[in-house]
Write a protein that holds these residues in place. Sequence first.
Motif, PDB file in Angstrom:
ATOM      1  N   ALA A 129       0.815  -1.210   0.000  1.00 31.32           N
ATOM      2  CA  ALA A 129       0.000   0.000   0.000  1.00 31.32           C
ATOM      3  C   ALA A 129       0.850   1.262   0.000  1.00 31.32           C
ATOM      4  N   GLY A 130       0.439   2.238  -0.811  1.00 33.11           N
ATOM      5  CA  GLY A 130       1.154   3.507  -0.895  1.00 33.11           C
ATOM      6  C   GLY A 130       0.199   4.667  -1.133  1.00 33.11           C
ATOM      7  N   VAL A 170       1.366  16.950  -0.376  1.00 31.37           N
ATOM      8  CA  VAL A 170       1.045  16.291   0.896  1.00 31.37           C
ATOM      9  C   VAL A 170       1.648  14.900   0.950  1.00 31.37           C
ATOM     10  N   VAL A 171       1.465  14.105  -0.116  1.00 33.67           N
ATOM     11  CA  VAL A 171       1.958  12.723  -0.050  1.00 33.67           C
ATOM     12  C   VAL A 171       3.476  12.659  -0.164  1.00 33.67           C
ATOM     13  N   LEU A 172       4.087  13.609  -0.863  1.00 35.50           N
ATOM     14  CA  LEU A 172       5.555  13.641  -0.880  1.00 35.50           C
ATOM     15  C   LEU A 172       6.092  13.927   0.514  1.00 35.50           C
ATOM     16  N   ARG A 173       5.450  14.847   1.236  1.00 37.77           N
ATOM     17  CA  ARG A 173       5.863  15.139   2.607  1.00 37.77           C
ATOM     18  C   ARG A 173       5.634  13.906   3.494  1.00 37.77           C
ATOM     19  N   ALA A 174       4.509  13.224   3.324  1.00 45.79           N
ATOM     20  CA  ALA A 174       4.228  12.021   4.111  1.00 45.79           C
ATOM     21  C   ALA A 174       5.217  10.908   3.776  1.00 45.79           C
ATOM     22  N   ALA A 175       5.573  10.786   2.503  1.00 43.61           N
ATOM     23  CA  ALA A 175       6.465   9.708   2.070  1.00 43.61           C
ATOM     24  C   ALA A 175       7.868   9.867   2.655  1.00 43.61           C
ATOM     25  N   LEU A 202       7.476   2.653   2.536  1.00 44.28           N
ATOM     26  CA  LEU A 202       6.625   2.822   1.367  1.00 44.28           C
ATOM     27  C   LEU A 202       7.162   2.044   0.176  1.00 44.28           C
ATOM     28  N   PRO A 203       6.286   1.330  -0.545  1.00 42.06           N
ATOM     29  CA  PRO A 203       6.733   0.655  -1.759  1.00 42.06           C
ATOM     30  C   PRO A 203       6.779   1.596  -2.954  1.00 42.06           C
ATOM     31  N   LEU A 236      12.938  11.456  -0.968  1.00 40.59           N
ATOM     32  CA  LEU A 236      12.177  10.229  -1.239  1.00 40.59           C
ATOM     33  C   LEU A 236      13.078   9.000  -1.149  1.00 40.59           C
ATOM     34  N   ARG A 237      12.498   7.916  -0.634  1.00 47.80           N
ATOM     35  CA  ARG A 237      13.245   6.657  -0.541  1.00 47.80           C
ATOM     36  C   ARG A 237      12.486   5.517  -1.213  1.00 47.80           C
ATOM     37  N   CYS A 238      11.612   5.861  -2.164  1.00 48.26           N
ATOM     38  CA  CYS A 238      10.831   4.840  -2.862  1.00 48.26           C
ATOM     39  C   CYS A 238      10.595   5.286  -4.303  1.00 48.26           C
ATOM     40  N   PRO A 239      10.220   4.363  -5.183  1.00 50.53           N
ATOM     41  CA  PRO A 239       9.903   4.737  -6.565  1.00 50.53           C
ATOM     42  C   PRO A 239       8.750   5.745  -6.624  1.00 50.53           C
ATOM     43  N   HIS A 240       8.829   6.631  -7.594  1.00 52.33           N
ATOM     44  CA  HIS A 240       7.866   7.722  -7.737  1.00 52.33           C
ATOM     45  C   HIS A 240       7.349   7.746  -9.174  1.00 52.33           C
ATOM     46  N   LEU A 241       6.031   7.706  -9.313  1.00 48.17           N
ATOM     47  CA  LEU A 241       5.378   7.877 -10.620  1.00 48.17           C
ATOM     48  C   LEU A 241       4.713   9.247 -10.621  1.00 48.17           C
ATOM     49  N   ALA A 242       5.053  10.081 -11.597  1.00 47.53           N
ATOM     50  CA  ALA A 242       4.506  11.433 -11.683  1.00 47.53           C
ATOM     51  C   ALA A 242       3.737  11.589 -12.990  1.00 47.53           C
ATOM     52  N   PHE A 243       2.441  11.872 -12.886  1.00 48.85           N
ATOM     53  CA  PHE A 243       1.592  12.121 -14.046  1.00 48.85           C
ATOM     54  C   PHE A 243       1.412  13.618 -14.257  1.00 48.85           C
ATOM     55  N   PHE A 244       1.375  14.020 -15.526  1.00 45.55           N
ATOM     56  CA  PHE A 244       1.047  15.382 -15.894  1.00 45.55           C
ATOM     57  C   PHE A 244       0.202  15.369 -17.166  1.00 45.55           C
ATOM     58  N   GLY A 245      -0.606  16.402 -17.309  1.00 45.03           N
ATOM     59  CA  GLY A 245      -1.359  16.587 -18.542  1.00 45.03           C
ATOM     60  C   GLY A 245      -0.747  17.692 -19.376  1.00 45.03           C
ATOM     61  N   GLY A 246      -0.547  17.426 -20.643  1.00 43.70           N
ATOM     62  CA  GLY A 246       0.063  18.419 -21.519  1.00 43.70           C
ATOM     63  C   GLY A 246      -0.780  19.659 -21.711  1.00 43.70           C
ATOM     64  N   GLN A 247      -2.082  19.585 -21.441  1.00 43.83           N
ATOM     65  CA  GLN A 247      -2.978  20.730 -21.577  1.00 43.83           C
ATOM     66  C   GLN A 247      -3.350  21.320 -20.212  1.00 43.83           C
ATOM     67  N   ASP A 248      -2.553  21.042 -19.204  1.00 42.69           N
ATOM     68  CA  ASP A 248      -2.806  21.567 -17.864  1.00 42.69           C
ATOM     69  C   ASP A 248      -2.598  23.079 -17.862  1.00 42.69           C
TER      70      ASP A 248
END
Length: 309
Positions: free
Chosen positions: A111-112, A122-127, A133-134, A235-247
């Motif tokens: 769980a992550g 918020v979750v980066l600070r928590a991580a 964390l996996p 960070l001490r775990c893998p990180h997936l970052a999503f972005f939208g090109g039209q953001d």
Amino acid sequence: METAEIRDVVFVNGAVRLAGSLGLPAPSRSARAGVVLVGGSGPTDRDNDTFFPPLRHHLLNAGIAVLSYDKRGVGASSGDWRAATLTDLATDASAALDFLRSQPEVQARTAGFFGHSEGGWVVLRAATARDDLPWVVTNSCPGVSPAVQERYALANHLRETHPGSRADTESTLALYDRLVEAGRRDADFATALRLVDTAGRPPGLAYYWADLDDRLWTFLKRKQDHDPTTDLVGLRCPHLAFFGGQDRVVPVADSLHVLGAALCHAKRPRRATLTVEVLPEADHRLQSPGTTEPAPGYLDKLTRWLLQH
């Protein structure tokens, strides 16, 4: 046909009582992973408006348990998010993760966190506060400070709603800059209000100013210069970052630069890999612009990465 189970739950973080929704895959399927969904800015509830329900449905169908919750002071949760720091909100997210991991249907080590927009900070600070964390996922999380991100969003709003009014756009942005500087001086709300009144309350500023009161002004002052770089490096775990090109809310190119610099920092642990997915036609919510439909490939990319990790 078996269906997933979604039930109301309550958990605590110190004196704060947090209420949410726990979704578990169909009884015949043990959860292959678990995720805590953390919403964006403002008074976000467990559904983050309409964003989380289709995400929750997709994850449950993929065999992933899901917990989301009303931000403190929203819905059935106690407390007041406007009186909180980002660190306070991060401890709420961490309490949510501990609760999710305590469920017998969930394998704790799977769980992550998933954080949308401000929820990404918020979750980066928590991580960074945990060693267990996996993985962590951020969704349209700015790599820049709140002050820079809000200016970018305001500028886009002004250009889209007042096309051709370059002078008005520049004067409204200059007023925004004065408000940010006032916040850095810890000016009170009355002082900020005078700045807006003296400038004639330009209508375009309502995008940023409309809902401000004394408590919200204090919250914005407190967080406006938050720098996510420290948490990204820590960070001490893998990180997936999503972005939208039209953001039009988050400066994606600038955020990618910050993420890349943090990844190359000498102090960032080797285990903290970075995967970036930019969906060219997606907006801030990773939806096709003008719709509430997830951008093509978004949800499949998310679940595939989660199950691989």
